[in-house]
Design an enzyme around this catalytic site. Structure first.
Site, PDB file in Angstrom:
ATOM      1  N   ASP A 204       0.786  -1.095  -0.058  1.00  0.00           N
ATOM      2  CA  ASP A 204       0.049   0.070  -0.123  1.00  0.00           C
ATOM      3  C   ASP A 204       0.898   1.241   0.148  1.00  0.00           C
ATOM      4  O   ASP A 204       1.584   1.373   0.867  1.00  0.00           O
ATOM      5  CB  ASP A 204      -0.949  -0.042   1.157  1.00  0.00           C
ATOM      6  CG  ASP A 204      -1.665   1.186   1.245  1.00  0.00           C
ATOM      7  OD1 ASP A 204      -1.427   2.360   0.728  1.00  0.00           O
ATOM      8  OD2 ASP A 204      -2.980   0.917   1.810  1.00  0.00           O
ATOM      9  N   TYR A 229      -4.745  11.514  -4.227  1.00  0.00           N
ATOM     10  CA  TYR A 229      -5.303  12.723  -3.682  1.00  0.00           C
ATOM     11  C   TYR A 229      -4.474  13.276  -2.392  1.00  0.00           C
ATOM     12  O   TYR A 229      -4.689  14.435  -1.870  1.00  0.00           O
ATOM     13  CB  TYR A 229      -6.634  12.531  -3.296  1.00  0.00           C
ATOM     14  CG  TYR A 229      -7.121  11.513  -2.441  1.00  0.00           C
ATOM     15  CD1 TYR A 229      -6.690  11.433  -0.894  1.00  0.00           C
ATOM     16  CD2 TYR A 229      -7.650  10.469  -2.811  1.00  0.00           C
ATOM     17  CE1 TYR A 229      -7.094  10.366  -0.182  1.00  0.00           C
ATOM     18  CE2 TYR A 229      -8.124   9.270  -2.096  1.00  0.00           C
ATOM     19  CZ  TYR A 229      -7.874   9.232  -0.765  1.00  0.00           C
ATOM     20  OH  TYR A 229      -8.228   8.178   0.014  1.00  0.00           O
TER      21      TYR A 229
END
Length: 405
Positions: A204, A229
């Site tokens: 991740d 983001y």
């Protein structure tokens, strides 16, 4: 001697990334924004690109824009992102859906690639999405999760991993940078350790993409996901990315087999035939405005250079630690991030008494941090947008708050 505001201004004047601050939409409010590790500021070129998609490509070209280039956006932008900050060759990365959906895909794909194994390794301190998805996939498949509980500052150690790895391990899911403390794992070393038992390494990259150089191909990583983001500044809820190593393409199967992952999208055939390329990891129709936003934002990272970004991230976090030690430690706060900058991502976490009240008071003073239970204040330092003077001002405001408690 503690850094002064004049010192911070001098650092800004020498900063090779200073010009990029003008690339972002800015306003008088806030005084300091230290939450770029949750949501980055909006780049001007991203706003312009999305408007172009909406007004011209959609508004004027209408459905013809699919043939004009929209159809290939997930792979094209994935390749550009991979080149800018993932250390991955073309053809292995796509932009698609959210991090949660992509995690569901790669965890299932990893299990299918190791069908004779029945254990998944993950940490019980990871971001909730990672933990929840691992738990649900394991339950659906009748597998066992071997949970690690790493120290918040130390992170996962080799010794902890060796205790749970075995010939039963199908995959190991870890965050490259811990969302709490910012501890940065040695991705190549951990990947090698996982491969020693024949398991797969899934990463991740949400808190490292765009701020820490990642060398997925060189490290031999198997699969990876991440959002766009935070340090990539693509906007709230922007589409995530998904990586599958070339050696697994063709064999990797994901469970959300929508029409965009089929070998011939427009054949509308009676049975599903997966595309042999990275497109097999797609599902439904691409969200064009979101992918266009990722494309424009990634171009900033490519221009700045991920190594230069990393250098400033180290310098900013070092400055933050220095000021926290000088101004906050006397009032009971401690730095809950690694002291060694090579083991730290792009944010610094401090813990202390009445931390929730301190964070709320910071908000009132228009200094925006990020609070995480039970007592962690995260100070996200985004190298393309955060100046040294902004950081100094934020820490000075925080000092005055803790002194007044």
């Amino acid at each position: 001697m503690t850094l002064t505001l004049d010192d911070a201004v001098a650092l800004d004047q020498k900063d090779p990334l200073a010009r990029f601050r003008e690339e972002f939409l800015r306003a008088e409010d806030p005084v300091a924004y230290l939450d770029g590790n949750s949501l980055g500021r909006p780049p001007l070129r991203t706003l312009q690109r999305v408007e172009e998609v909406l007004r011209r490509e959609w508004g004027e070209r209408l459905i013809r824009s699919w043939e004009d280039g929209w159809l290939d956006l997930p792979e094209q932008v994935g390749d550009r992102l991979a080149a800018a900050c993932l250390g991955a060759a073309p053809g292995q990365t796509v932009i698609a859906e959210s991090t949660s959906v992509n995690l569901f895909k790669v965890v299932n794909a990893g299990c299918d690639l190791r069908p004779d194994r029945d254990e998944i390794v993950a940490t019980d301190t990871d971001f909730p999405t990672d933990r929840y998805l691992v738990e649900s996939v394991a339950a659906a498949r009748g597998m066992t999760v071997r949970w690690l509980r790493p120290d918040v500052v130390e992170g996962v150690t080799d010794a902890q991993l060796r205790e749970v790895l075995s010939e039963r391990t199908a995959l190991v899911l870890l965050s490259h940078v811990d969302y709490r403390s910012g501890v940065l794992l040695d991705l190549p070393a951990v990947t090698a350790l996982v491969h020693e038992v024949g398991a797969l390494a899934i990463w991740d990259l949400c808190h490292s993409a765009g701020v820490v150089p990642v060398a997925l191909d060189e490290a031999g990583a198997d699969l990876a996901v991440g959002c766009t983001y935070k340090y990539l500044n693509a906007g709230p809820g922007a589409p995530a990315f998904l990586y599958v190593a070339q050696r697994h393409l063709g064999a990797a199967r994901q469970p959300i087999t929508g029409w965009w992952s089929s070998a011939d999208r427009f054949a509308m055939g009676p049975t599903y035939e997966p595309d042999p390329s990275i497109r097999a990891m797609l599902s439904g129709t691409a969200y064009v405005p979101g992918i266009a936003a990722v494309d424009a934002s990634v171009s900033l990272v490519a221009e700045a250079g991920i190594d230069t970004i990393r250098e400033k991230a180290v310098a900013l976090t070092e400055t933050c630690v220095e000021l926290a030690d000088a101004w906050l430690a006397p009032h009971g706060f401690v730095v809950a991030s690694p002291r060694d900058p090579s083991r730290r991502g792009g944010h610094v976490t401090v813990r202390g008494p009445r931390a929730r009240e301190v964070a709320a008071a910071m908000y009132e003073a228009k200094v925006i941090p990020d609070f995480r239970n039970p007592d962690m204040i995260r100070l996200g330092l985004s190298p393309l947008t955060t100046s040294y003077a902004e950081l100094w001002t934020a820490m000075d405001v925080t000092r005055r708050i803790v002194e007044g408690l």
